[in-house]
Motif scaffolding. Structure first.
Motif, mmCIF file in Angstrom:
data_model
loop_
_atom_site.group_PDB
_atom_site.id
_atom_site.type_symbol
_atom_site.label_atom_id
_atom_site.label_comp_id
_atom_site.label_asym_id
_atom_site.label_seq_id
_atom_site.Cartn_x
_atom_site.Cartn_y
_atom_site.Cartn_z
ATOM 1 N N GLY A 56 -5.235 18.593 -12.926
ATOM 2 C CA GLY A 56 -4.329 18.787 -11.813
ATOM 3 C C GLY A 56 -4.858 19.763 -10.780
ATOM 4 N N ALA A 57 -4.244 19.706 -9.599
ATOM 5 C CA ALA A 57 -4.694 20.548 -8.485
ATOM 6 C C ALA A 57 -4.397 22.020 -8.767
ATOM 7 N N GLY A 58 -5.155 22.881 -8.124
ATOM 8 C CA GLY A 58 -4.920 24.313 -8.227
ATOM 9 C C GLY A 58 -5.535 24.981 -9.435
ATOM 10 N N ILE A 59 -6.432 24.284 -10.161
ATOM 11 C CA ILE A 59 -7.064 24.874 -11.335
ATOM 12 C C ILE A 59 -8.092 25.915 -10.895
ATOM 13 N N VAL A 60 -7.995 27.102 -11.478
ATOM 14 C CA VAL A 60 -8.937 28.186 -11.194
ATOM 15 C C VAL A 60 -9.884 28.311 -12.383
#
Length: 351
Positions: A242-246
């Motif tokens: 998913g988006a926003g993975i750091v």
């Protein structure tokens, strides 16, 4: 041909008609008492041989008799057909409001779907997919990747050797040998992702299996740095979780990369935020270890005929099983290989 004999035949016919219990039985009665060989039919044919004055009386007598039998047959036919129809309504009744039984759809295995999703993410970044043999030459599996002669991975307690051992063949312990093969076959610049099956002498338990799957990546070009590596891994992590993975890189050691790192990404469940109870996915650390990576060692480049002064590269590898377990909350790796159709059914169908 007397009136008494005709009445006797009619009485027999009416009695047989009344006893007929079904349509098949009535058919037999019809043939016996109203067919061409029945007594009344034979009597009717005999009328032609009678003297003229007797024909009219005999014809009337036989005709009335046959009429009575045919009427009785018709009434009994209607009765038996009505009984048959009522019986069919009961015995063959169908509830049209009940949902019909449907053959359950099959499911593709979660490991296959996960590996293909990872490969698709790499293709979307412009990489190629490469494949190689599962029975690999020891040189490709170890020597070309800068493993020392006395490295523990070369021991039989860690690697499956194909007999005889002096043949120098092993079941590949990682998909990295395909990277060396690709460098030798395709040359540089090179961007390949290598999904495939690998083998190690691990005991089967909740987190280990002797046969597992990996996805490796290799990029060789001019001017590549650790920044390109991190950007690639961030994009792959977003595609899978998913988006926003750091992500972060922790120093590590691998024979074929220098510098080397372990790649972690921020937990996609708790996002690293404190919770009342420790997050089951990351154990409360806020980070999930995914795989190893680093810049390709100069010795690996030289072994494959690449000038390390001109070309640089990075490589990474992560387990497909581990990725699938994180994506779907699978706690025990044994569930992935037991072959229970109910396990796959919960993941739906992906094309």
């Amino acid at each position: 041909m007397t009136e008494e004999s005709i009445e006797a035949h009619v009485a027999q016919a009416l009695e047989a008609i009344a006893r007929a219990g079904d349509l098949d039985g009535l058919k037999e009665v019809r043939l016996a008492h109203a067919g061409d060989r029945s007594p009344l039919a034979l009597a009717n044919r005999a009328i032609g041989g009678l003297p003229g004055p007797e024909k009219a009386a005999a014809g009337k007598l036989v005709g009335q008799a046959r009429g009575r039998v045919n009427q009785a047959l018709g009434r009994r036919q209607q009765e038996l057909e009505a009984e048959r129809d009522e019986r069919i309504l009961v015995e063959e009744a169908m509830d049209l409001t009940v949902a019909p039984g449907r053959r359950p759809l099959g499911r593709r295995h979660v490991l296959t779907v996960t590996a293909e999703r990872m490969a698709d993410a790499m293709v979307g970044m412009g990489w190629e997919i490469a494949e190689g043999p599962q029975v690999e030459a020891e040189w490709f599996n170890f020597d070309a990747l800068n493993f020392d002669k006395d490295h523990p991975a070369r021991q039989m307690q860690d690697t499956f050797f194909v007999e005889p051992a002096k043949a120098g063949l092993v079941l590949r312990t990682h998909t990295s040998p395909v990277q060396a093969r690709s460098l030798l076959e395709r040359g540089v610049p090179l961007y390949v992702a290598v999904p495939g099956k690998t083998f190690r002498t691990d005991e089967l338990d909740a987190t280990h299996t002797p046969v597992f799957h990996q996805l490796e990546g290799l990029a060789i070009d001019e001017g590549l740095t650790m920044a390109h590596l991190k950007g690639t891994l961030d994009r792959l992590a977003e595609a899978m979780f998913g988006a926003g993975i750091v992500s972060r890189l922790r120093p590590a050691y691998f024979p074929f990369t220098e510098p080397s790192a372990e790649m972690d990404f921020r937990c996609f469940v708790c996002r690293g935020e404190p919770t009342a109870t420790p997050c089951r996915t990351c154990g409360g650390t806020g980070w999930i270890e995914w795989g190893g990576c680093g810049m390709v060692h100069h010795n690996v480049l030289r072994a494959c005929g690449v000038d390390p002064e001109r070309y640089q590269g990075f490589a990474f590898g992560m387990g497909v099983e581990r990725t699938a377990m994180f994506r779907h909350g699978i706690a025990d790796m044994r569930e992935l290989i037991e072959g229970d159709v109910r396990f796959n059914a919960q993941f739906g169908m992906e094309i």
